[in-house]
Write an enzyme that holds these catalytic residues in place. Structure first.
Site, PDB file in Angstrom:
ATOM      1  N   ASP A 176      -6.366  -7.196   3.783  1.00  8.01           N
ATOM      2  CA  ASP A 176      -7.507  -6.564   3.126  1.00  8.01           C
ATOM      3  C   ASP A 176      -8.408  -7.633   2.511  1.00  8.01           C
ATOM      4  O   ASP A 176      -9.623  -7.635   2.707  1.00  8.01           O
ATOM      5  CB  ASP A 176      -6.988  -5.598   2.051  1.00  8.01           C
ATOM      6  CG  ASP A 176      -8.103  -4.831   1.373  1.00  8.01           C
ATOM      7  OD1 ASP A 176      -9.030  -4.382   2.077  1.00  8.01           O
ATOM      8  OD2 ASP A 176      -8.069  -4.694   0.137  1.00  8.01           O
ATOM      9  N   LYS A 209       3.179 -15.178   1.765  1.00 10.91           N
ATOM     10  CA  LYS A 209       3.490 -16.023   0.612  1.00 10.91           C
ATOM     11  C   LYS A 209       4.998 -16.242   0.575  1.00 10.91           C
ATOM     12  O   LYS A 209       5.692 -15.792  -0.350  1.00 10.91           O
ATOM     13  CB  LYS A 209       2.992 -15.349  -0.680  1.00 10.91           C
ATOM     14  CG  LYS A 209       1.484 -15.400  -0.853  1.00 10.91           C
ATOM     15  CD  LYS A 209       0.985 -16.743  -1.376  1.00 10.91           C
ATOM     16  CE  LYS A 209       1.344 -16.927  -2.848  1.00 10.91           C
ATOM     17  NZ  LYS A 209       0.916 -18.277  -3.326  1.00 10.91           N
ATOM     18  N   ASP A 269      -2.807 -17.944   0.323  1.00 12.17           N
ATOM     19  CA  ASP A 269      -3.834 -18.516  -0.556  1.00 12.17           C
ATOM     20  C   ASP A 269      -4.489 -19.726   0.109  1.00 12.17           C
ATOM     21  O   ASP A 269      -5.712 -19.877   0.093  1.00 12.17           O
ATOM     22  CB  ASP A 269      -3.258 -18.851  -1.941  1.00 12.17           C
ATOM     23  CG  ASP A 269      -2.019 -19.747  -1.875  1.00 12.17           C
ATOM     24  OD1 ASP A 269      -1.426 -19.887  -0.778  1.00 12.17           O
ATOM     25  OD2 ASP A 269      -1.649 -20.317  -2.915  1.00 12.17           O
ATOM     26  N   TYR A 282       0.828  -1.213   0.000  1.00  8.14           N
ATOM     27  CA  TYR A 282       0.000   0.000   0.000  1.00  8.14           C
ATOM     28  C   TYR A 282       0.864   1.266   0.000  1.00  8.14           C
ATOM     29  O   TYR A 282       0.416   2.316  -0.453  1.00  8.14           O
ATOM     30  CB  TYR A 282      -0.909   0.030   1.236  1.00  8.14           C
ATOM     31  CG  TYR A 282      -2.244  -0.639   1.041  1.00  8.14           C
ATOM     32  CD1 TYR A 282      -2.334  -1.959   0.628  1.00  8.14           C
ATOM     33  CD2 TYR A 282      -3.433   0.058   1.281  1.00  8.14           C
ATOM     34  CE1 TYR A 282      -3.557  -2.577   0.471  1.00  8.14           C
ATOM     35  CE2 TYR A 282      -4.670  -0.557   1.125  1.00  8.14           C
ATOM     36  CZ  TYR A 282      -4.721  -1.873   0.719  1.00  8.14           C
ATOM     37  OH  TYR A 282      -5.947  -2.472   0.572  1.00  8.14           O
ATOM     38  N   ASP A 325     -12.210  -9.348   4.100  1.00  6.59           N
ATOM     39  CA  ASP A 325     -13.488  -9.323   3.383  1.00  6.59           C
ATOM     40  C   ASP A 325     -14.071 -10.728   3.284  1.00  6.59           C
ATOM     41  O   ASP A 325     -15.282 -10.921   3.426  1.00  6.59           O
ATOM     42  CB  ASP A 325     -13.323  -8.736   1.967  1.00  6.59           C
ATOM     43  CG  ASP A 325     -13.669  -7.248   1.906  1.00  6.59           C
ATOM     44  OD1 ASP A 325     -13.514  -6.568   2.938  1.00  6.59           O
ATOM     45  OD2 ASP A 325     -14.100  -6.778   0.836  1.00  6.59           O
TER      46      ASP A 325
HETATM   47  C1  IPM Z   1     -10.464  -1.448   3.861  1.00 10.27           C
HETATM   48  C2  IPM Z   1     -10.718  -0.768   2.555  1.00 10.27           C
HETATM   49  C3  IPM Z   1      -9.591   0.209   2.303  1.00 10.27           C
HETATM   50  C4  IPM Z   1      -8.325  -0.604   2.111  1.00 10.27           C
HETATM   51  C5  IPM Z   1      -9.811   1.203   1.155  1.00 10.27           C
HETATM   52  C6  IPM Z   1     -11.095   1.967   1.297  1.00 10.27           C
HETATM   53  C7  IPM Z   1      -8.648   2.151   1.018  1.00 10.27           C
HETATM   54  O1  IPM Z   1     -10.874  -1.702   1.544  1.00 10.27           O
HETATM   55  O2  IPM Z   1     -10.321  -0.767   4.875  1.00 10.27           O
HETATM   56  O3  IPM Z   1     -10.424  -2.685   3.884  1.00 10.27           O
HETATM   57  O4  IPM Z   1      -8.033  -1.097   1.004  1.00 10.27           O
HETATM   58  O5  IPM Z   1      -7.590  -0.734   3.085  1.00 10.27           O
HETATM   59 MG    MG Z   2     -10.927  -3.733   2.219  1.00  7.38          MG
END
Ligand code: IPM
Ligand code: MG
Length: 368
Positions: free
Chosen positions: A250, A193, A226, A142, A254
């Site tokens: 990240d 990884k 993975d 990032y 999710d």
């Molecule tokens: C998260 C989001 C952020 C990230 C974005 C909005 C910059 O996806 O907090 O998971 O990628 O970190």
């Molecule tokens: Mg995210």
């Protein structure tokens, strides 16, 4: 400044709507539990860009550094897609994370029993799930340099990002994970990884070093990220604490969010080093985004943002009982059948609006 200060940054999309419900909860704790916060409010993301031409002003950044905790709604929206990268809404959030040095991002994935049937996975796979992802938040791909889009020698272009981790960066987030594990089930699984990335090899070695030298009592395992993604959807209850880098965290968080039934349920805490008053630098935000498709319609689920405030009570203000009180109220409202649109099954009655969900939680708090 009052003894406990908060900066509220509602941001974009559904951010302002869900934050309105959090304000009601904050006021409730003020009037009934004697928890008074010095609350200020500011702009971030597209909302700040619209007003000031930047996703975060220096004044708001400075305020964020002063307060005990920042509460953020969400950033982004399709109307900002064409903006230059440097002023995109997301840059406001990334600047907060970077300049406050919020290196440990805690993303709990807990499955409330009342919602176990909403997960896309089978009930027995997710019911009772209580997993904590600790994502490194201030380094890695990032932020690594070099980065950018350049002209290439063949007449085309080249896009560059750099994955980069130092010993110190890995060790400090590993310590956060081991500390948390000691208060939970005492197990950490580290994901990278190492089979294809040198930064992954270093990650694995440094996490192991912290374990061997400082936390030998905690059970540590390593997994390729993975394979970890696959295990998270196969049998998530095998995990207690997962520690991983910025990008893998990240993605994995999710995926873990879906285990709980809805992205509208997941809070997060981003913590840095302690300030002079002993409280850590901190930002709390729901894991969900700005959801532009439902913004402004009163459809959003405010629970992730409300639970983020509960995390603030626990991690910034050491008010564990108040945090638990709020979390139990959310759980009870869900058990009583309170549902926003994201939690509806086909044939269900009309969903609650954002503010009705907030009120349902307040009603339970009032009964407690
Ligand atoms: C998260 C989001 C952020 C990230 C974005 C909005 C910059 O996806 O907090 O998971 O990628 O970190
Ligand atoms: Mg995210």
């Amino acid at each position: 400044m009052a003894d406990m200060s908060l900066l509220i940054l509602p941001g974009d999309g559904i951010g302002p709507e869900v934050m309105t419900e959090v304000r009601k909860i904050i006021d409730w704790f003020g009037s009934t539990r004697n928890l008074t916060f010095d609350v200020s409010e500011g702009l971030v993301g597209g909302a700040s860009y619209d007003a000031h031409g930047t996703p975060l002003t220096d004044e708001t950044m400075a305020r964020a550094q002063e307060v005990d905790a920042v509460l953020l709604g969400a950033v982004g929206g399709p109307q900002y897609d064409e903006l230059d990268f440097s002023v995109k809404p997301e840059r406001g959030l990334l600047r907060l994370r970077k300049e406050m040095d919020l290196y440990a991002n805690l993303r709990p994935a807990q499955c409330f029993d009342a919602l176990a049937d909403f997960s896309s996975l089978k009930r027995d796979v997710v019911s009772g799930l209580d997993l904590m992802i600790v994502r490194e938040l201030t380094s890695g791909i990032y932020f690594g340099e070099p980065r950018g889009i350049q002209d290439d020698t063949d007449g085309g272009r080249v896009g560059i990002n750099t994955q980069r981790y130092t010993t110190a960066e890995i060790r400090r987030v590993a310590r956060s994970a081991f500390e948390l594990a000691r208060k939970r089930d005492n197990r950490v699984c580290s994901m990278e990884k190492a089979n294809v990335m040198e930064s992954g090899i270093l990650w694995r070695q440094e996490v192991q070093w912290v374990h061997d030298n400082e936390y030998p009592d905690v059970e540590l395992s390593h997994m390729y990220a993975d394979a970890g993604a696959m295990q998270i959807v196969r049998w998530p209850k095998q995990f207690d604490v997962i520690v991983t880098d910025n990008l893998f965290g990240d993605l994995l968080s999710d995926a873990a969010a879906m285990l709980t039934g809805s992205l509208g349920m997941l809070p997060s805490a981003s913590l840095g080093t302690p300030m002079e008053n002993g409280r850590p630098k901190a930002l709390y935000e729901p894991v969900h985004g700005s959801a532009p498709d439902i913004a402004g319609q009163g459809k959003a689920n405010p629970i992730a943002c409300i639970l983020s405030f509960a995390m603030a009570l626990r991690y910034s203000f050491d008010r564990r009982e108040d945090a638990a009180l709020l979390e139990r109220a959310v759980e009870k409202a869900l058990a009583n059948g309170a549902r926003t649109g994201d939690l509806m099954a086909e044939g269900d009655a009309k969903p609650l609006s954002t503010s009705q969900m907030g009120d349902a939680i307040l009603t339970i708090l009032n009964e407690s």
